[in-house]
Design a protein around this motif. Structure first.
Motif, PDB file in Angstrom:
ATOM      1  N   SER A  82       0.747  -1.181  -0.108  1.00 34.25           N
ATOM      2  CA  SER A  82      -0.060   0.108   0.167  1.00 34.25           C
ATOM      3  C   SER A  82       0.794   1.202   0.118  1.00 34.25           C
ATOM      4  O   SER A  82       2.048   1.130   0.538  1.00 34.25           O
ATOM      5  N   VAL A  83       0.346   2.327  -0.334  1.00 34.72           N
ATOM      6  CA  VAL A  83       0.939   3.619  -0.402  1.00 34.72           C
ATOM      7  C   VAL A  83       0.042   4.830   0.133  1.00 34.72           C
ATOM      8  O   VAL A  83      -1.084   4.613  -0.226  1.00 34.72           O
ATOM      9  N   THR A  84       0.722   5.669   0.225  1.00 36.41           N
ATOM     10  CA  THR A  84       0.202   6.947   0.565  1.00 36.41           C
ATOM     11  C   THR A  84       0.325   7.936  -0.649  1.00 36.41           C
ATOM     12  O   THR A  84       1.320   8.124  -1.269  1.00 36.41           O
ATOM     13  N   ALA A  85      -0.805   8.261  -1.514  1.00 36.20           N
ATOM     14  CA  ALA A  85      -0.470   8.898  -2.708  1.00 36.20           C
ATOM     15  C   ALA A  85      -0.792  10.463  -2.639  1.00 36.20           C
ATOM     16  O   ALA A  85      -1.414  10.869  -1.947  1.00 36.20           O
ATOM     17  N   VAL A  86       0.492  11.032  -3.089  1.00 38.46           N
ATOM     18  CA  VAL A  86       0.621  12.702  -3.135  1.00 38.46           C
ATOM     19  C   VAL A  86       0.216  13.009  -4.623  1.00 38.46           C
ATOM     20  O   VAL A  86       0.820  12.588  -5.748  1.00 38.46           O
ATOM     21  N   ALA A  87      -0.779  13.981  -4.566  1.00 33.14           N
ATOM     22  CA  ALA A  87      -1.160  14.242  -5.959  1.00 33.14           C
ATOM     23  C   ALA A  87      -1.530  15.959  -5.820  1.00 33.14           C
ATOM     24  O   ALA A  87      -2.178  16.369  -4.943  1.00 33.14           O
ATOM     25  N   THR A 186      -4.460   2.243  -1.723  1.00 32.26           N
ATOM     26  CA  THR A 186      -4.381   3.652  -1.422  1.00 32.26           C
ATOM     27  C   THR A 186      -4.630   3.848   0.167  1.00 32.26           C
ATOM     28  O   THR A 186      -5.832   3.698   0.562  1.00 32.26           O
ATOM     29  N   ASP A 187      -3.524   4.162   0.711  1.00 30.49           N
ATOM     30  CA  ASP A 187      -3.648   4.172   2.324  1.00 30.49           C
ATOM     31  C   ASP A 187      -4.592   5.674   2.549  1.00 30.49           C
ATOM     32  O   ASP A 187      -5.535   5.700   3.320  1.00 30.49           O
ATOM     33  N   ARG A 188      -3.866   6.542   1.803  1.00 30.78           N
ATOM     34  CA  ARG A 188      -4.772   7.799   1.730  1.00 30.78           C
ATOM     35  C   ARG A 188      -4.083   8.982   0.925  1.00 30.78           C
ATOM     36  O   ARG A 188      -3.073   8.611   0.082  1.00 30.78           O
ATOM     37  N   PHE A 189      -4.889   9.908   0.719  1.00 29.26           N
ATOM     38  CA  PHE A 189      -4.306  10.975  -0.328  1.00 29.26           C
ATOM     39  C   PHE A 189      -3.835  12.416   0.354  1.00 29.26           C
ATOM     40  O   PHE A 189      -4.551  12.716   1.671  1.00 29.26           O
ATOM     41  N   LEU A 190      -2.746  12.920  -0.223  1.00 31.74           N
ATOM     42  CA  LEU A 190      -2.138  14.193   0.384  1.00 31.74           C
ATOM     43  C   LEU A 190      -2.252  15.122  -0.568  1.00 31.74           C
ATOM     44  O   LEU A 190      -1.491  14.757  -1.773  1.00 31.74           O
TER      45      LEU A 190
END
Length: 432
Positions: A82-87, A186-190
């Motif tokens: 899993s990853v934290t997605a930065v967008a 997807t753990d979370r979006f930042l």
């Protein structure tokens, strides 16, 4: 009995994925046990399938994400699921909100904070949007405000003021789908500018009030910090790639050569021999300086001599686009009534922020103190992964390393599961 305020920080390795329009970067790190974070491995790849922060071709984006994550896994020697997605994209929306709850007894306990944060935010979320990031600003007990941590305190009604950052549900769902095609959750979006602010702003800069401007290839993102907290974010779909395209079209030169011209010879603050900046292309041509640049024409090979232009002509092509970005950012802040909240400190970061003269132009136009920000606070960085273009990735590592176990704020912005088994798993994690 007063509850313990000891924070339980996640120690296992974690991954972040910065999904930009020019490059995609994956970093794997872990908390170092001393309040910091250590980089274990990273991978970078040129972007594909994404434009202006939005998915334009799912299969191409998924392929590049897979290659980037695999490179980071090889570098770190571990696998991630899993990853934290930065967008920067997703047409972000931010607002300052408030909610409250009546206490079950006179003493504030962790369960009261959990119950408060679990209250519905539907009235604050625009239609077709979903939460990306939530940051508490202050708590209140009855008529007392400005409380940092209310646990153990006495009162009747508990309230919280917080900044809520949301993104278009469709945009975020497509980014999640690109990850799912690589068997990644997807753990979370930042938001990228928020993450860059954590990496490039000191605690004092965030406390006194600062604006972080993250200039990427396809977008320019902004985040405002005040009293150490995030209060506003936004994104416009113009970045350094648009400057490159302007150069290529006006000078009829290949995109690769236009990018090289921008990076090596380009400047937004041209001057003539009198030290006065020209205001138009006509004025630049009239100057007749001998400071010339030879560039290949479109459709020629490197062996064929191209056209020769004056360096100030290149600057006059670049400057209007940068001024447009500044005007759009200022207009967004004005509409959100955040122009006075921003304070007097601007910090530029991101891959496109290294353009010569950019900080000077920002300072002149905004009449603010402007500096160039480089990411700090991570152990294990090498020269290739410590530049402004990696600020969002590094800031995301810092954010994730500070998340408490079962943090109620983080739970409220966790990416919503899609399938029935994922929904059951999410319910079990949150309730057992």
């Amino acid at each position: 009995m007063i509850l313990s305020k000891t924070k339980a920080i996640t120690r296992r390795p974690f991954a972040v994925l910065d999904i930009g329009s020019s490059k995609i970067c994956c970093m794997i790190g872990e908390a170092d046990g001393a309040g910091g974070v250590r980089l274990l491995g990273h991978g970078t790849h040129a972007s594909a399938g994404i434009r202006g922060g939005e998915v334009s071709e799912l299969e191409a984006l998924s392929t590049v994400i897979g290659k980037t994550v695999q490179a980071a896994e090889r570098d770190a020697g571990i696998s991630v699921t899993s990853v934290t997605a930065v967008a920067p994209g997703g047409t972000p929306f931010s607002s300052i909100c408030k909610k409250s709850v009546k206490l079950s007894d006179a003493v504030v306990r962790r369960r009261d904070i959990d119950r408060l944060m679990a209250r519905s935010d539907n009235g604050n979320i625009p239609e077709n949007y979903q939460p990306m990031h939530l940051q508490t600003l202050q708590y209140g007990l009855d008529d007392v405000r400005g409380i940092a941590d209310p646990r153990g305190m006495r009162g009747t009604n508990l309230s919280v003021d917080y900044t809520l950052v949301c993104g278009l549900r469709t945009s975020l769902a497509n980014l999640s789908e690109a990850l799912a095609l690589n068997h990644l959750e997807t753990d979370r979006f930042l938001h990228s500018a928020y993450a860059s602010g954590l990496a490039c702003l000191s605690a004092e800069e965030r406390d006194l009030g600062s604006v972080i401007v993250d200039m990427g290839g396809g977008t320019t993102s902004i985040a405002i910090f005040m009293e150490g907290k995030l209060v506003y974010v936004d994104t416009i779909k113009i970045g350094g790639n648009r400057v490159t395209t302007d150069i290529a079209r006006i000078l009829s030169t290949p995109l690769a050569d236009a990018e090289r011209l921008k990076a090596i010879d380009g400047s937004v603050m041209p001057t003539d021999i009198t030290g006065v900046a020209p205001d138009s292309l006509r004025e630049v041509v009239r100057l007749g300086r001998s400071d010339n640049i030879t560039i290949p024409a479109l459709g020629t090979t490197t062996e064929v001599a191209g056209q020769t232009i004056e360096r100030n002509l290149l600057s006059a092509i670049i400057r209007p686009r940068i001024e447009e970005i500044l005007e759009l950012l200022h207009g967004r802040m004005e509409r959100a009534r955040m122009e006075h909240t921003a304070g007097s400190r601007y910090v530029l970061t991101g891959g496109a922020s290294q353009l010569t003269g950019l900080a000077d132009l920002f300072a002149k136009q905004a009449k603010k103190s402007v500096g160039l920000g480089r990411p700090i606070g991570i152990a294990g960085l090498d020269e290739d992964s410590s530049g402004p273009g990696f600020a969002a990735s590094i800031g995301a590592l810092i954010h994730v390393s500070r998340i408490e176990e079962n943090d109620p704020t983080d739970r409220q912005t966790r990416t919503l599961p899609h399938g029935p088994f994922e929904r059951i798993g999410a319910w079990l994690r949150d309730n057992l």
